[in-house]
Motif scaffolding. Structure first.
Motif, mmCIF file in Angstrom:
data_model
loop_
_atom_site.group_PDB
_atom_site.id
_atom_site.type_symbol
_atom_site.label_atom_id
_atom_site.label_comp_id
_atom_site.label_asym_id
_atom_site.label_seq_id
_atom_site.Cartn_x
_atom_site.Cartn_y
_atom_site.Cartn_z
ATOM 1 N N THR A 35 7.937 -7.941 13.019
ATOM 2 C CA THR A 35 7.386 -9.137 12.378
ATOM 3 C C THR A 35 7.013 -8.955 10.917
ATOM 4 O OG1 THR A 35 5.177 -8.551 13.166
ATOM 5 C CG2 THR A 35 6.478 -10.025 14.561
ATOM 6 N N SER A 36 6.838 -7.712 10.466
ATOM 7 C CA SER A 36 6.295 -7.493 9.129
ATOM 8 C C SER A 36 6.899 -6.264 8.462
ATOM 9 C CB SER A 36 4.770 -7.329 9.191
ATOM 10 O OG SER A 36 4.146 -8.454 9.763
ATOM 11 N N THR A 37 6.704 -6.207 7.139
ATOM 12 C CA THR A 37 6.994 -5.013 6.364
ATOM 13 C C THR A 37 5.677 -4.468 5.825
ATOM 14 O OG1 THR A 37 9.183 -5.798 5.696
ATOM 15 C CG2 THR A 37 8.180 -4.098 4.334
ATOM 16 N N TYR A 38 5.431 -3.174 6.026
ATOM 17 C CA TYR A 38 4.214 -2.531 5.534
ATOM 18 C C TYR A 38 4.565 -1.638 4.360
ATOM 19 C CZ TYR A 38 1.855 -4.272 9.657
ATOM 20 O OH TYR A 38 1.324 -5.096 10.615
ATOM 21 N N VAL A 39 3.799 -1.779 3.287
ATOM 22 C CA VAL A 39 4.088 -1.053 2.056
ATOM 23 C C VAL A 39 2.844 -0.279 1.623
ATOM 24 C CG1 VAL A 39 4.800 -1.262 -0.354
ATOM 25 C CG2 VAL A 39 5.729 -2.839 1.358
ATOM 26 N N VAL A 40 3.044 1.011 1.369
ATOM 27 C CA VAL A 40 1.997 1.863 0.805
ATOM 28 C C VAL A 40 2.402 2.212 -0.614
ATOM 29 C CG1 VAL A 40 0.745 4.049 0.997
ATOM 30 C CG2 VAL A 40 1.445 2.830 3.064
ATOM 31 N N THR A 41 1.498 2.020 -1.559
ATOM 32 C CA THR A 41 1.785 2.323 -2.956
ATOM 33 C C THR A 41 0.877 3.444 -3.451
ATOM 34 O OG1 THR A 41 0.269 0.546 -3.612
ATOM 35 C CG2 THR A 41 2.613 0.014 -3.500
ATOM 36 N N GLU A 42 1.229 3.985 -4.606
ATOM 37 C CA GLU A 42 0.440 5.080 -5.181
ATOM 38 C C GLU A 42 -0.992 4.648 -5.475
ATOM 39 O OE1 GLU A 42 0.392 7.892 -9.204
ATOM 40 O OE2 GLU A 42 1.786 6.217 -9.020
ATOM 41 N N LYS A 43 -1.150 3.425 -5.995
ATOM 42 C CA LYS A 43 -2.474 2.874 -6.289
ATOM 43 C C LYS A 43 -2.441 1.375 -6.015
ATOM 44 C CE LYS A 43 -1.240 2.598 -11.200
ATOM 45 N NZ LYS A 43 -1.571 3.054 -12.571
ATOM 46 N N PRO A 100 -8.702 17.009 8.558
ATOM 47 C CA PRO A 100 -7.633 17.799 7.937
ATOM 48 C C PRO A 100 -6.267 17.355 8.447
ATOM 49 C CG PRO A 100 -9.418 19.232 8.686
ATOM 50 C CD PRO A 100 -9.707 17.858 9.237
ATOM 51 N N GLY A 101 -5.303 17.297 7.533
ATOM 52 C CA GLY A 101 -3.951 16.923 7.907
ATOM 53 C C GLY A 101 -3.688 15.431 7.913
ATOM 54 N N TRP A 102 -4.663 14.647 7.455
ATOM 55 C CA TRP A 102 -4.516 13.193 7.435
ATOM 56 C C TRP A 102 -4.878 12.642 6.053
ATOM 57 C CZ3 TRP A 102 -3.251 10.000 11.713
ATOM 58 C CH2 TRP A 102 -3.074 10.703 12.922
ATOM 59 N N TYR A 103 -4.135 11.634 5.612
ATOM 60 C CA TYR A 103 -4.450 10.908 4.389
ATOM 61 C C TYR A 103 -4.695 9.445 4.735
ATOM 62 C CZ TYR A 103 -2.725 14.784 1.475
ATOM 63 O OH TYR A 103 -2.535 15.995 0.861
ATOM 64 N N PHE A 104 -5.735 8.881 4.125
ATOM 65 C CA PHE A 104 -6.012 7.460 4.327
ATOM 66 C C PHE A 104 -5.403 6.649 3.185
ATOM 67 C CE2 PHE A 104 -8.586 9.011 7.607
ATOM 68 C CZ PHE A 104 -8.957 7.949 8.427
ATOM 69 N N VAL A 105 -4.785 5.533 3.553
ATOM 70 C CA VAL A 105 -4.029 4.736 2.596
ATOM 71 C C VAL A 105 -4.338 3.253 2.762
ATOM 72 C CG1 VAL A 105 -2.132 6.413 2.490
ATOM 73 C CG2 VAL A 105 -2.051 4.558 4.186
ATOM 74 N N VAL A 106 -3.919 2.471 1.782
ATOM 75 C CA VAL A 106 -4.018 1.016 1.856
ATOM 76 C C VAL A 106 -2.645 0.472 2.245
ATOM 77 C CG1 VAL A 106 -4.466 -1.112 0.598
ATOM 78 C CG2 VAL A 106 -5.856 0.930 0.139
ATOM 79 N N LEU A 107 -2.618 -0.308 3.315
ATOM 80 C CA LEU A 107 -1.372 -0.887 3.824
ATOM 81 C C LEU A 107 -1.283 -2.355 3.429
ATOM 82 C CD1 LEU A 107 -1.029 0.434 7.498
ATOM 83 C CD2 LEU A 107 0.656 0.657 5.689
ATOM 84 N N HIS A 108 -0.264 -2.699 2.642
ATOM 85 C CA HIS A 108 -0.012 -4.086 2.273
ATOM 86 C C HIS A 108 1.022 -4.653 3.233
ATOM 87 C CE1 HIS A 108 -1.016 -1.691 -1.314
ATOM 88 N NE2 HIS A 108 -1.739 -2.737 -1.680
ATOM 89 N N GLU A 109 0.660 -5.703 3.926
ATOM 90 C CA GLU A 109 1.582 -6.329 4.880
ATOM 91 C C GLU A 109 2.285 -7.506 4.214
ATOM 92 O OE1 GLU A 109 1.641 -8.456 9.298
ATOM 93 O OE2 GLU A 109 -0.201 -7.543 8.544
ATOM 94 N N LEU A 110 3.622 -7.539 4.345
ATOM 95 C CA LEU A 110 4.429 -8.612 3.775
ATOM 96 C C LEU A 110 5.368 -9.170 4.834
ATOM 97 C CD1 LEU A 110 4.412 -6.040 1.412
ATOM 98 C CD2 LEU A 110 4.836 -8.103 0.081
ATOM 99 N N GLU A 111 6.041 -10.262 4.497
ATOM 100 C CA GLU A 111 6.988 -10.857 5.431
ATOM 101 C C GLU A 111 8.135 -9.888 5.713
ATOM 102 O OE1 GLU A 111 6.467 -13.548 6.990
ATOM 103 O OE2 GLU A 111 4.790 -14.365 5.833
ATOM 104 N N LEU A 112 8.817 -10.095 6.806
ATOM 105 C CA LEU A 112 9.847 -9.166 7.273
ATOM 106 C C LEU A 112 11.014 -9.037 6.302
ATOM 107 C CD1 LEU A 112 10.661 -7.301 9.568
ATOM 108 C CD2 LEU A 112 11.766 -9.243 10.677
ATOM 109 N N ASP A 113 11.329 -10.107 5.557
ATOM 110 C CA ASP A 113 12.509 -10.063 4.695
ATOM 111 C C ASP A 113 12.292 -9.299 3.392
ATOM 112 O OD1 ASP A 113 10.832 -11.775 3.398
ATOM 113 O OD2 ASP A 113 12.248 -13.432 3.228
ATOM 114 N N MET A 114 11.162 -8.633 3.257
ATOM 115 C CA MET A 114 10.880 -7.853 2.056
ATOM 116 C C MET A 114 11.671 -6.551 2.098
ATOM 117 S SD MET A 114 9.130 -7.664 -0.710
ATOM 118 C CE MET A 114 9.432 -6.353 -1.871
ATOM 119 N N ALA A 115 12.523 -6.314 1.108
ATOM 120 C CA ALA A 115 13.358 -5.107 1.074
ATOM 121 C C ALA A 115 12.932 -4.223 -0.084
ATOM 122 C CB ALA A 115 14.824 -5.487 0.935
ATOM 123 N N LEU A 116 12.335 -3.075 0.225
ATOM 124 C CA LEU A 116 11.870 -2.125 -0.782
ATOM 125 C C LEU A 116 12.329 -0.727 -0.410
ATOM 126 C CD1 LEU A 116 8.145 -3.094 -1.542
ATOM 127 C CD2 LEU A 116 10.048 -3.145 -3.156
#
Length: 294
Positions: A35-43, A100-116
């Motif tokens: 249903t969605s595209t999830y994107v993690v960015t550097e900042k 240890p061994g885990w990084y926490f990130v911000v997940l941006h949710e977009l519509e499924l047709d997002m191609a990155l």
């Protein structure tokens, strides 16, 4: 989650603590579900909703790629398992921050047709009006909680308490709060007035009898504090999502507040015309405080 592009994700650097509402950045991770595209960015300038204490809603806004805008439909906290290159979202996160061994990130949710693709350059733009309204509501809620503690300190406890707030008042808010919710220019807090608080020495019957008086006194305290035009400063121990952040407001006359908080906030009390509260007994054991910011 499925359709994963293997890549080493790093902790997201957050910008909302600096009042930054748009930023150019690089894509670190792209993952699609049905249903969605999830994107993690550097900042990111986006504030994600917390999976632990989801009182502050996610920011709204959009992602710009190749000149086209894509709506960010949600923004949540994620955790990346480094060894297994696996991303967990929101309440599915199985570890505490700092593991240890885990990084926490911000997940941006977009519509499924997002191609990155990984390393694509994108621009993230937050809905400034919405974030500012949430920030006003959140900071107002903090001030109201301390004002309520201050008023209840004056005759509504029959015993001393080991837990005091930073203004040296018995910390009713911390003892009794069961739920909080930040919304646009508003904060809602629920308090439980059960047997435990009565044993601690809270005079619940007197509070019930004096509810209108308490409400008026809290509003008087808030008006006095707003008249200081004090600055609000976010002190951060780092720039990633899991670094400790503190809400700080020096009201003068010996009243300076520093408290941990991960939300977005105003930069000064001059951003308010007024802050007022309404107190309502939802039952004989539940008190609700609604804080409104103008």
């Amino acid at each position: 989650m499925s359709d994963v592009v293997i890549h080493q994700v790093r902790p997201t650097k957050v910008l909302f603590t600096q009042g930054i509402m748009q930023s150019l950045t690089q894509v670190q991770w792209v993952e699609q579900t049905d249903t969605s595209t999830y994107v993690v960015t550097e900042k990111t300038p986006f504030h994600p909703v917390s999976h632990i204490w989801p009182d502050h809603p996610a920011d709204k806004g959009f992602l710009v790629f190749n000149g086209k805008q894509y709506t960010v439909t949600d923004c949540v906290t994620g955790a990346f398992d480094i060894e297994n290159s696996k991303l967990y979202k929101g309440t599915d996160i199985p570890v505490k921050r700092g593991e240890p061994g885990w990084y926490f990130v911000v997940l941006h949710e977009l519509e499924l047709d997002m191609a990155l693709n990984i390393n694509d350059a994108v621009e993230l733009v937050v809905d400034a009006r919405y974030q500012t309204a949430l920030s006003r509501g959140h900071s107002a809620g903090h001030l109201a909680s301390y004002a309520l503690n201050k008023v209840l300190e004056q005759g509504y406890w029959r015993k001393d308490a080991s837990r005091k707030d930073v203004l040296n008042n018995r910390d009713f808010h911390s003892y009794a709060q069961t739920l909080s919710l930040v919304s646009e220019n508003k904060s809602t807090d629920s308090y439980r007035l059960g047997k435990t608080l009565k044993k601690r020495g809270l005079n619940v019957a007197e509070i019930l009898a004096d509810l209108s008086l308490i409400e008026a006194r809290v509003n008087d305290v808030l008006a006095t504090w707003l008249a200081t035009n004090a600055s609000v400063v976010m002190k951060c121990e780092g720039d990633t999502l899991t670094d400790s952040r503190f809400w700080c407001c020096d009201l003068g006359i010996g009243e300076s507040i520093t408290m941990p908080c991960g939300g977005s906030h105003v930069q000064s009390l001059t951003e308010y015309k007024d802050i007022t509260i309404e107190l309502t007994f939802k039952s004989d054991q539940e008190l609700e405080m609604i804080t409104k910011a103008n």
